[in-house]
Each structure stands twice: as structure tokens, then as C-alpha cells.
Write a protein that holds these residues in place. Structure first.
Motif, PDB file in Angstrom:
ATOM      1  N   LYS A  72       0.907  -1.336  -0.044  1.00 46.94           N
ATOM      2  CA  LYS A  72      -0.205  -0.010   0.092  1.00 46.94           C
ATOM      3  C   LYS A  72       0.901   1.275  -0.140  1.00 46.94           C
ATOM      4  CE  LYS A  72      -3.890   2.092   2.548  1.00 46.94           C
ATOM      5  NZ  LYS A  72      -3.436   3.162   3.449  1.00 46.94           N
ATOM      6  N   ASN A  75       1.135   3.258  -3.337  1.00 43.56           N
ATOM      7  CA  ASN A  75      -0.110   3.876  -3.431  1.00 43.56           C
ATOM      8  C   ASN A  75       0.196   5.360  -3.000  1.00 43.56           C
ATOM      9  OD1 ASN A  75      -1.157   2.251  -5.296  1.00 43.56           O
ATOM     10  ND2 ASN A  75      -2.510   1.324  -3.427  1.00 43.56           N
ATOM     11  N   THR A  78       2.790   7.382  -4.714  1.00 47.19           N
ATOM     12  CA  THR A  78       2.519   7.600  -5.996  1.00 47.19           C
ATOM     13  C   THR A  78       1.674   9.004  -5.778  1.00 47.19           C
ATOM     14  OG1 THR A  78       2.785   5.628  -7.115  1.00 47.19           O
ATOM     15  CG2 THR A  78       1.344   7.271  -8.137  1.00 47.19           C
TER      16      THR A  78
END
Length: 141
Positions: A72, A75, A78
């Protein structure tokens, strides 16, 4: 983000990488961090930081009181990078709008000055009026 990015880079190098607050301090401040007067506060800060990343499910605990990267986290990194890029784009756009506004103000002042000169300060080319009751018509040559 700096800590999470570092952990991700190390995890890419070694899939079994795990970190501790002290190893993070050594990476960011070298081994001299143990001589800093605020070393206890730094350990507390990095422990809280790692615990926070654990609660947000970016990290997980390991058997030896360490922390390991969770998928995770990619993410999160990003999303942060996208927000950073959006912020930089907005900042450059605002800077462009600021300078465009400055240029337009300068052009407006120049135009207002030219119009004011033409209207109030420049002598007329022709003058029609009366002088002592006699009509006159003066033309500048």
C-alpha cells in the motif's frame, strides 16, 4: 515521505529489508546522532513516525520490533508525487499570471499617460474661438 521513500528504495534493493528508528537515525544523521543533545526526542519522533506509517498500513511490524514495507505504501508515494506535481504546476501557473498582470498594468499606465498627454498637455493643432468679440481660426504650421 522522505522516510517512506528511503524504506521503499531499500526494500527494492533487498526484499527482506526492515528498519528500526535507530537505523533511520543513522541513515539520516550518520552515527553521530548518538552525541546530539536531542537524541531522545529524535528517537521518539522516528518511533512515532514509524508507528504512524504502521497505522496507515504503509508499514507492518516484524518479529524483532522492526518495520517492513507494505504494498500500500506505493499508492501513498504515488499519490504524494502526483500532489507535489500538481502543486508545482499550479505554482508556475500562478507565477505566469502574476507576471502577465504586471505587464498589463505597465501597458495600461503607458496608455493612460499617452491619452492624458494627448488630451490635457499637448497644444491643439487648431484653435477656434473669439478674441475681443472677433471670431478667430488659428492653425499651427
Amino acid at each position: 515521505m522522505k522516510v517512506l521513500t528511503y524504506i521503499m528504495a531499500e526494500t527494492i534493493k533487498d526484499r527482506n529489508f526492515q528498519t528500526h528508528p535507530t537505523s533511520l537515525l543513522t541513515h539520516f544523521y550518520t552515527v553521530r546522532w548518538v552525541h546530539r543533545p536531542d537524541k531522545d526526542e529524535l528517537i521518539t519522533y522516528y518511533t512515532l513516525l514509524l508507528d504512524s506509517l504502521k497505522v496507515s498500513e504503509d508499514l507492518t511490524s516484524t518479529q524483532h520490533h522492526g518495520y517492513k514495507l507494505e504494498p500500500k505504501a506505493l499508492n501513498t508515494i504515488t499519490a504524494f508525487d502526483l500532489e507535489e506535481q500538481r502543486h508545482n504546476d499550479n505554482k508556475s501557473m500562478q507565477t505566469g499570471i502574476f507576471w502577465l498582470t504586471i505587464v498589463l498594468v505597465v501597458v495600461g499606465i503607458i496608455q493612460a499617460g499617452a491619452a492624458g498627454y494627448e488630451q490635457w498637455l499637448k497644444p491643439p493643432e487648431t484653435f477656434i474661438g473669439t478674441l475681443g468679440g472677433q471670431p478667430i481660426n488659428l492653425i499651427e504650421k
